[in-house]
Design a protein around this motif. Structure first.
Motif, PDB file in Angstrom:
ATOM      1  N   LEU A 171       0.818  -1.341  -0.067  1.00 19.74           N
ATOM      2  CA  LEU A 171       0.008  -0.227  -0.028  1.00 19.74           C
ATOM      3  C   LEU A 171       0.964   1.168   0.025  1.00 19.74           C
ATOM      4  O   LEU A 171       1.795   1.444   0.764  1.00 19.74           O
ATOM      5  CB  LEU A 171      -0.988   0.046   1.197  1.00 19.74           C
ATOM      6  CG  LEU A 171      -1.892  -1.206   1.544  1.00 19.74           C
ATOM      7  CD1 LEU A 171      -2.574  -0.923   2.735  1.00 19.74           C
ATOM      8  CD2 LEU A 171      -2.902  -1.309   0.061  1.00 19.74           C
ATOM      9  N   THR A 172       0.506   2.331  -1.013  1.00 18.66           N
ATOM     10  CA  THR A 172       1.413   3.496  -1.125  1.00 18.66           C
ATOM     11  C   THR A 172       0.430   4.564  -1.036  1.00 18.66           C
ATOM     12  O   THR A 172      -0.681   4.573  -1.860  1.00 18.66           O
ATOM     13  CB  THR A 172       2.239   3.582  -2.425  1.00 18.66           C
ATOM     14  OG1 THR A 172       3.144   2.322  -2.219  1.00 18.66           O
ATOM     15  CG2 THR A 172       2.922   4.763  -2.248  1.00 18.66           C
ATOM     16  N   TRP A 173       0.590   5.401   0.062  1.00 24.71           N
ATOM     17  CA  TRP A 173      -0.426   6.731   0.019  1.00 24.71           C
ATOM     18  C   TRP A 173       0.079   7.763  -1.055  1.00 24.71           C
ATOM     19  O   TRP A 173       1.258   8.239  -0.928  1.00 24.71           O
ATOM     20  CB  TRP A 173      -0.458   7.292   1.257  1.00 24.71           C
ATOM     21  CG  TRP A 173      -1.497   8.325   1.528  1.00 24.71           C
ATOM     22  CD1 TRP A 173      -1.058   9.682   1.692  1.00 24.71           C
ATOM     23  CD2 TRP A 173      -2.785   8.178   1.510  1.00 24.71           C
ATOM     24  NE1 TRP A 173      -2.064  10.468   1.742  1.00 24.71           N
ATOM     25  CE2 TRP A 173      -3.329   9.593   1.800  1.00 24.71           C
ATOM     26  CE3 TRP A 173      -3.717   7.393   1.679  1.00 24.71           C
ATOM     27  CZ2 TRP A 173      -4.674   9.854   1.916  1.00 24.71           C
ATOM     28  CZ3 TRP A 173      -5.123   7.905   1.710  1.00 24.71           C
ATOM     29  CH2 TRP A 173      -5.434   9.069   1.772  1.00 24.71           C
ATOM     30  N   ARG A 174      -0.702   8.041  -2.042  1.00 27.65           N
ATOM     31  CA  ARG A 174      -0.302   8.909  -2.772  1.00 27.65           C
ATOM     32  C   ARG A 174      -1.742   9.863  -3.521  1.00 27.65           C
ATOM     33  O   ARG A 174      -2.381   9.122  -4.124  1.00 27.65           O
ATOM     34  CB  ARG A 174       0.411   8.152  -4.241  1.00 27.65           C
ATOM     35  CG  ARG A 174       1.346   8.846  -5.297  1.00 27.65           C
ATOM     36  CD  ARG A 174       1.479   8.018  -6.433  1.00 27.65           C
ATOM     37  NE  ARG A 174       1.605   6.578  -6.341  1.00 27.65           N
ATOM     38  CZ  ARG A 174       2.711   5.916  -6.097  1.00 27.65           C
ATOM     39  NH1 ARG A 174       3.861   6.672  -6.023  1.00 27.65           N
ATOM     40  NH2 ARG A 174       2.523   4.577  -6.010  1.00 27.65           N
ATOM     41  N   GLY A 175      -1.457  10.907  -3.546  1.00 21.37           N
ATOM     42  CA  GLY A 175      -2.330  11.796  -4.241  1.00 21.37           C
ATOM     43  C   GLY A 175      -3.763  11.924  -3.650  1.00 21.37           C
ATOM     44  O   GLY A 175      -4.891  12.016  -4.068  1.00 21.37           O
ATOM     45  N   ASP A 179      -2.832   3.372  -3.376  1.00 21.15           N
ATOM     46  CA  ASP A 179      -2.228   2.667  -4.603  1.00 21.15           C
ATOM     47  C   ASP A 179      -2.014   1.206  -3.825  1.00 21.15           C
ATOM     48  O   ASP A 179      -1.406   1.127  -3.069  1.00 21.15           O
ATOM     49  CB  ASP A 179      -1.261   2.963  -5.290  1.00 21.15           C
ATOM     50  CG  ASP A 179      -1.426   4.280  -6.263  1.00 21.15           C
ATOM     51  OD1 ASP A 179      -2.863   4.344  -6.438  1.00 21.15           O
ATOM     52  OD2 ASP A 179      -0.674   4.904  -6.719  1.00 21.15           O
ATOM     53  N   VAL A 180      -2.429   0.206  -4.488  1.00 24.57           N
ATOM     54  CA  VAL A 180      -2.546  -1.167  -4.152  1.00 24.57           C
ATOM     55  C   VAL A 180      -1.636  -2.054  -5.147  1.00 24.57           C
ATOM     56  O   VAL A 180      -2.074  -2.223  -6.237  1.00 24.57           O
ATOM     57  CB  VAL A 180      -3.710  -1.839  -3.660  1.00 24.57           C
ATOM     58  CG1 VAL A 180      -3.795  -3.069  -3.220  1.00 24.57           C
ATOM     59  CG2 VAL A 180      -4.674  -0.719  -2.857  1.00 24.57           C
ATOM     60  N   GLN A 181      -0.607  -2.670  -4.603  1.00 28.01           N
ATOM     61  CA  GLN A 181       0.238  -3.689  -5.485  1.00 28.01           C
ATOM     62  C   GLN A 181       0.065  -4.975  -4.643  1.00 28.01           C
ATOM     63  O   GLN A 181       0.076  -5.084  -3.672  1.00 28.01           O
ATOM     64  CB  GLN A 181       1.518  -3.376  -5.671  1.00 28.01           C
ATOM     65  CG  GLN A 181       1.794  -2.074  -6.538  1.00 28.01           C
ATOM     66  CD  GLN A 181       2.955  -1.590  -6.505  1.00 28.01           C
ATOM     67  OE1 GLN A 181       3.671  -1.320  -5.401  1.00 28.01           O
ATOM     68  NE2 GLN A 181       3.658  -1.302  -7.727  1.00 28.01           N
ATOM     69  N   PHE A 182       0.077  -6.259  -5.556  1.00 24.63           N
ATOM     70  CA  PHE A 182       0.333  -7.584  -4.982  1.00 24.63           C
ATOM     71  C   PHE A 182       1.484  -8.209  -5.359  1.00 24.63           C
ATOM     72  O   PHE A 182       2.175  -7.746  -6.532  1.00 24.63           O
ATOM     73  CB  PHE A 182      -1.007  -8.274  -5.456  1.00 24.63           C
ATOM     74  CG  PHE A 182      -2.306  -7.795  -4.872  1.00 24.63           C
ATOM     75  CD1 PHE A 182      -2.856  -6.773  -5.703  1.00 24.63           C
ATOM     76  CD2 PHE A 182      -2.853  -8.363  -3.794  1.00 24.63           C
ATOM     77  CE1 PHE A 182      -4.267  -6.193  -5.013  1.00 24.63           C
ATOM     78  CE2 PHE A 182      -4.099  -7.836  -3.434  1.00 24.63           C
ATOM     79  CZ  PHE A 182      -4.576  -6.865  -4.029  1.00 24.63           C
ATOM     80  N   GLY A 183       1.979  -8.922  -4.540  1.00 27.34           N
ATOM     81  CA  GLY A 183       3.312  -9.624  -5.006  1.00 27.34           C
ATOM     82  C   GLY A 183       3.547 -10.799  -3.843  1.00 27.34           C
ATOM     83  O   GLY A 183       2.821 -11.170  -3.313  1.00 27.34           O
ATOM     84  N   GLY A 184       4.865 -11.119  -3.748  1.00 29.57           N
ATOM     85  CA  GLY A 184       5.376 -12.083  -2.828  1.00 29.57           C
ATOM     86  C   GLY A 184       6.429 -11.789  -2.057  1.00 29.57           C
ATOM     87  O   GLY A 184       7.012 -10.551  -2.440  1.00 29.57           O
TER      88      GLY A 184
END
Length: 206
Positions: A171-175, A179-184
């Motif tokens: 999770l990145t707080w932007r604007g 924004d959410v990204q998925f990975g491992g």
């Protein structure tokens, strides 16, 4: 303002057994899985965890010194705690169905999905500006609830969000939104940007 959160789902016990509702020690396989992720995350990164046994053992296996955060505790399943999913579904089929379809249902006399979503949203909004990067080891239910808030989707989508063990949500707080990204946590599994709150605002709020 810069906020970067990595949410990791603690393994939930022996995956070959009927899932147990409530807390449990990690299985041997789960311990190995968490230990294998040790080389990917720096032990110097700030870390927090849910107050459960499995989250504590996951943090230890990954070499992270993580402080306990009560707001990241698992969904309270009340009198169902300690029972298996199969047992509950067999003995209380109506209650079990309501639990999976109605975010306000509390057939176990515990915490509703919507209440968990509100608690998780309160935690997310309490994260201080300029936090930098923080790792949070928590429960699958809590990560689902955080995603409900971050993506501004209805609470009824809760059970449709897959959260595999030790898969990361970035999770990145932007604007003014997340924004959410998925990975491992494997070097061979790069981050993949799949969802953003900007793309889901039209869905409506919980």
């Amino acid at each position: 303002m810069s906020i970067h959160l990595t949410l990791l789902c603690a393994p939930g016990g022996d995956p070959t057994l009927d899932p147990l509702l409530g807390d449990a020690h990690l299985s041997e396989d789960s311990m190995h899985m968490a230990d294998a992720a040790r080389a990917v995350l720096s032990p110097r990164e700030p870390a927090i965890r849910a107050p459960s046994i499995r989250c504590s053992e996951t943090a230890d296996a990954m070499g992270l010194v993580a402080s306990s955060e009560p707001m990241l505790r698992d969904l309270n399943v009340g009198r169902w705690c300690g029972r298996t999913v199969g047992e509950v579904a067999a003995t209380d089929p109506d209650g079990f169905t309501a639990w999976l379809t109605d975010p306000d249902a509390t057939p176990h006399d515990g915490e509703s999905v919507r209440q968990l979503c509100r608690r998780s949203a309160d935690w997310l909004s309490s994260v201080a500006p300029h936090t930098g990067h923080t790792v949070a080891i928590t429960e699958a239910a809590v990560i689902r609830a955080v995603l409900i808030d971050a993506l501004a989707v209805p609470a009824r989508a809760f059970w449709h969000l897959a959260v595999p063990p030790l898969r990361a949500v970035f999770l990145t707080w932007r604007g003014g939104c997340w924004d959410v990204q998925f990975g491992g946590v494997s070097p061979q599994e790069p981050r993949r940007r799949l969802l953003s709150r900007r793309a889901t605002l039209a869905v409506g709020s919980a």
